[in-house]
Design a protein around this motif. Structure first.
Motif, PDB file in Angstrom:
ATOM      1  N   HIS A  27      53.028 121.231 -58.711  1.00 30.54           N
ATOM      2  CA  HIS A  27      52.120 120.117 -59.041  1.00 30.54           C
ATOM      3  C   HIS A  27      52.664 118.945 -58.438  1.00 30.54           C
ATOM      4  CE1 HIS A  27      50.924 122.572 -62.433  1.00 30.54           C
ATOM      5  NE2 HIS A  27      52.192 122.939 -62.941  1.00 30.54           N
ATOM      6  N   GLY A  28      53.602 118.881 -57.713  1.00 30.10           N
ATOM      7  CA  GLY A  28      54.120 117.606 -57.064  1.00 30.10           C
ATOM      8  C   GLY A  28      55.137 116.705 -58.097  1.00 30.10           C
ATOM      9  N   ILE A  29      55.847 116.018 -57.754  1.00 31.02           N
ATOM     10  CA  ILE A  29      56.774 115.336 -58.692  1.00 31.02           C
ATOM     11  C   ILE A  29      56.446 114.386 -59.629  1.00 31.02           C
ATOM     12  CG2 ILE A  29      57.504 113.641 -57.042  1.00 31.02           C
ATOM     13  CD1 ILE A  29      60.597 114.368 -58.092  1.00 31.02           C
ATOM     14  N   GLU A  30      55.326 113.517 -59.134  1.00 29.82           N
ATOM     15  CA  GLU A  30      54.759 112.255 -59.918  1.00 29.82           C
ATOM     16  C   GLU A  30      54.390 112.593 -61.249  1.00 29.82           C
ATOM     17  OE1 GLU A  30      52.701 109.183 -58.191  1.00 29.82           O
ATOM     18  OE2 GLU A  30      53.894 109.217 -56.343  1.00 29.82           O
ATOM     19  N   PRO A  31      53.496 113.977 -61.674  1.00 27.77           N
ATOM     20  CA  PRO A  31      52.923 114.150 -62.868  1.00 27.77           C
ATOM     21  C   PRO A  31      54.434 114.644 -63.774  1.00 27.77           C
ATOM     22  CG  PRO A  31      51.707 115.172 -61.258  1.00 27.77           C
ATOM     23  CD  PRO A  31      52.863 114.721 -60.592  1.00 27.77           C
ATOM     24  N   LEU A  32      55.303 115.308 -63.199  1.00 23.42           N
ATOM     25  CA  LEU A  32      56.508 115.577 -63.792  1.00 23.42           C
ATOM     26  C   LEU A  32      57.339 114.576 -64.350  1.00 23.42           C
ATOM     27  CD1 LEU A  32      58.449 117.964 -64.678  1.00 23.42           C
ATOM     28  CD2 LEU A  32      59.421 117.686 -62.645  1.00 23.42           C
ATOM     29  N   LEU A  33      57.386 113.587 -63.454  1.00 22.75           N
ATOM     30  CA  LEU A  33      58.240 112.267 -63.814  1.00 22.75           C
ATOM     31  C   LEU A  33      57.153 111.619 -65.093  1.00 22.75           C
ATOM     32  CD1 LEU A  33      59.593 110.957 -60.315  1.00 22.75           C
ATOM     33  CD2 LEU A  33      60.986 112.454 -62.018  1.00 22.75           C
ATOM     34  N   ASP A  34      56.223 111.468 -64.888  1.00 29.62           N
ATOM     35  CA  ASP A  34      55.239 110.870 -65.887  1.00 29.62           C
ATOM     36  C   ASP A  34      55.546 111.664 -67.269  1.00 29.62           C
ATOM     37  OD1 ASP A  34      54.189 109.301 -63.901  1.00 29.62           O
ATOM     38  OD2 ASP A  34      52.326 110.037 -64.042  1.00 29.62           O
ATOM     39  N   ALA A  39      54.672 107.185 -67.725  1.00 30.61           N
ATOM     40  CA  ALA A  39      54.169 106.819 -66.725  1.00 30.61           C
ATOM     41  C   ALA A  39      54.552 105.414 -66.147  1.00 30.61           C
ATOM     42  CB  ALA A  39      52.446 106.713 -66.974  1.00 30.61           C
ATOM     43  N   GLY A  40      54.975 104.914 -65.117  1.00 34.03           N
ATOM     44  CA  GLY A  40      55.197 103.675 -64.577  1.00 34.03           C
ATOM     45  C   GLY A  40      56.867 103.606 -64.781  1.00 34.03           C
ATOM     46  N   ASN A  41      57.522 104.559 -65.323  1.00 31.89           N
ATOM     47  CA  ASN A  41      58.987 104.276 -65.811  1.00 31.89           C
ATOM     48  C   ASN A  41      59.728 104.905 -64.618  1.00 31.89           C
ATOM     49  OD1 ASN A  41      58.947 102.986 -68.054  1.00 31.89           O
ATOM     50  ND2 ASN A  41      58.303 104.776 -69.089  1.00 31.89           N
ATOM     51  N   HIS A  42      59.284 105.209 -63.291  1.00 33.16           N
ATOM     52  CA  HIS A  42      60.232 105.417 -62.239  1.00 33.16           C
ATOM     53  C   HIS A  42      59.306 105.039 -61.007  1.00 33.16           C
ATOM     54  CE1 HIS A  42      56.632 108.175 -61.555  1.00 33.16           C
ATOM     55  NE2 HIS A  42      56.657 108.453 -62.930  1.00 33.16           N
ATOM     56  N   TYR A  43      60.418 105.020 -60.009  1.00 34.62           N
ATOM     57  CA  TYR A  43      59.765 104.558 -58.748  1.00 34.62           C
ATOM     58  C   TYR A  43      60.438 105.306 -57.450  1.00 34.62           C
ATOM     59  CZ  TYR A  43      63.882 101.871 -58.059  1.00 34.62           C
ATOM     60  OH  TYR A  43      65.407 101.315 -57.790  1.00 34.62           O
ATOM     61  N   PHE A  44      59.826 105.218 -56.474  1.00 40.79           N
ATOM     62  CA  PHE A  44      60.191 106.032 -55.185  1.00 40.79           C
ATOM     63  C   PHE A  44      60.882 105.002 -54.542  1.00 40.79           C
ATOM     64  CE2 PHE A  44      60.045 108.002 -50.681  1.00 40.79           C
ATOM     65  CZ  PHE A  44      60.797 109.181 -51.380  1.00 40.79           C
ATOM     66  N   ASP A  45      62.400 105.273 -53.676  1.00 40.36           N
ATOM     67  CA  ASP A  45      62.994 104.396 -52.958  1.00 40.36           C
ATOM     68  C   ASP A  45      62.727 104.950 -51.617  1.00 40.36           C
ATOM     69  OD1 ASP A  45      65.068 103.356 -51.305  1.00 40.36           O
ATOM     70  OD2 ASP A  45      66.137 102.711 -52.830  1.00 40.36           O
ATOM     71  N   PRO A  46      61.890 104.484 -50.625  1.00 41.52           N
ATOM     72  CA  PRO A  46      61.657 105.211 -49.315  1.00 41.52           C
ATOM     73  C   PRO A  46      62.943 105.035 -48.444  1.00 41.52           C
ATOM     74  CG  PRO A  46      60.296 103.250 -49.430  1.00 41.52           C
ATOM     75  CD  PRO A  46      61.144 103.415 -50.900  1.00 41.52           C
ATOM     76  N   ILE A  47      63.661 104.152 -48.456  1.00 44.61           N
ATOM     77  CA  ILE A  47      64.814 104.281 -47.765  1.00 44.61           C
ATOM     78  C   ILE A  47      65.853 105.064 -48.104  1.00 44.61           C
ATOM     79  CG2 ILE A  47      67.022 102.797 -47.123  1.00 44.61           C
ATOM     80  CD1 ILE A  47      65.129 100.265 -47.312  1.00 44.61           C
ATOM     81  N   GLU A  48      66.245 105.488 -49.655  1.00 47.10           N
ATOM     82  CA  GLU A  48      67.134 106.395 -49.957  1.00 47.10           C
ATOM     83  C   GLU A  48      66.305 107.796 -50.176  1.00 47.10           C
ATOM     84  OE1 GLU A  48      70.466 106.111 -50.278  1.00 47.10           O
ATOM     85  OE2 GLU A  48      70.300 103.857 -49.789  1.00 47.10           O
ATOM     86  N   THR A  53      64.558 106.633 -62.242  1.00 48.29           N
ATOM     87  CA  THR A  53      64.366 106.180 -63.397  1.00 48.29           C
ATOM     88  C   THR A  53      65.383 105.638 -64.238  1.00 48.29           C
ATOM     89  OG1 THR A  53      63.004 106.850 -65.493  1.00 48.29           O
ATOM     90  CG2 THR A  53      64.547 108.363 -64.283  1.00 48.29           C
ATOM     91  N   PRO A  54      65.403 104.880 -65.128  1.00 46.34           N
ATOM     92  CA  PRO A  54      66.372 104.467 -65.929  1.00 46.34           C
ATOM     93  C   PRO A  54      66.974 105.837 -66.889  1.00 46.34           C
ATOM     94  CG  PRO A  54      64.589 102.925 -66.184  1.00 46.34           C
ATOM     95  CD  PRO A  54      64.111 104.153 -65.502  1.00 46.34           C
ATOM     96  N   ASP A  55      68.368 105.796 -66.968  1.00 40.83           N
ATOM     97  CA  ASP A  55      68.968 106.709 -67.957  1.00 40.83           C
ATOM     98  C   ASP A  55      68.983 106.237 -68.985  1.00 40.83           C
ATOM     99  OD1 ASP A  55      70.616 108.511 -68.948  1.00 40.83           O
ATOM    100  OD2 ASP A  55      72.332 108.396 -67.514  1.00 40.83           O
ATOM    101  N   ARG A  56      68.166 106.920 -70.137  1.00 37.69           N
ATOM    102  CA  ARG A  56      68.100 106.510 -71.420  1.00 37.69           C
ATOM    103  C   ARG A  56      69.365 106.649 -72.250  1.00 37.69           C
ATOM    104  NH1 ARG A  56      62.097 108.607 -72.000  1.00 37.69           N
ATOM    105  NH2 ARG A  56      60.993 106.934 -70.643  1.00 37.69           N
TER     106      ARG A  56
END
Length: 85
Positions: A27-34, A39-48, A53-56
């Motif tokens: 399915h790709g990673i974004e739906p899984l992370l959502d 939704a909106g609680n993760h972001y992609f760092d293109p350099i790294e 996502t925050p570790d709750r």
């Protein structure tokens, strides 16, 4: 300080990584992370090349993060509070 995982925790980590890899391939990673983090609680760092996502579950000084590679492998990181904007 680095903690050693118990055999049970190592098995859990392997199982979680395998599940992530299957879901990403399907399915790709974004739906899984959502679904996992909201939704909106993760972001992609293109350099790294990491999804972050925050570790709750993080308790203690600094801020904890889960860092997920495009292949589904992951690790936890902690940054001192003064390094986090």
């Amino acid at each position: 300080m680095m903690t050693t995982l118990t055999p049970y925790q190592q098995a859990q980590r392997r199982a979680m990584t395998a599940e992530l890899q299957r879901a990403i391939a399907t399915h790709g990673i974004e739906p899984l992370l959502d679904r996992l983090f909201g939704a909106g609680n993760h972001y992609f760092d293109p350099i790294e090349r990491l999804w972050i996502t925050p570790d709750r579950q993080h308790r203690g000084p600094g801020r904890g993060f889960l860092c997920i590679r495009p292949d589904g492998s992951w690790f936890k990181a902690c940054l001192p509070e003064e390094d986090v904007q």
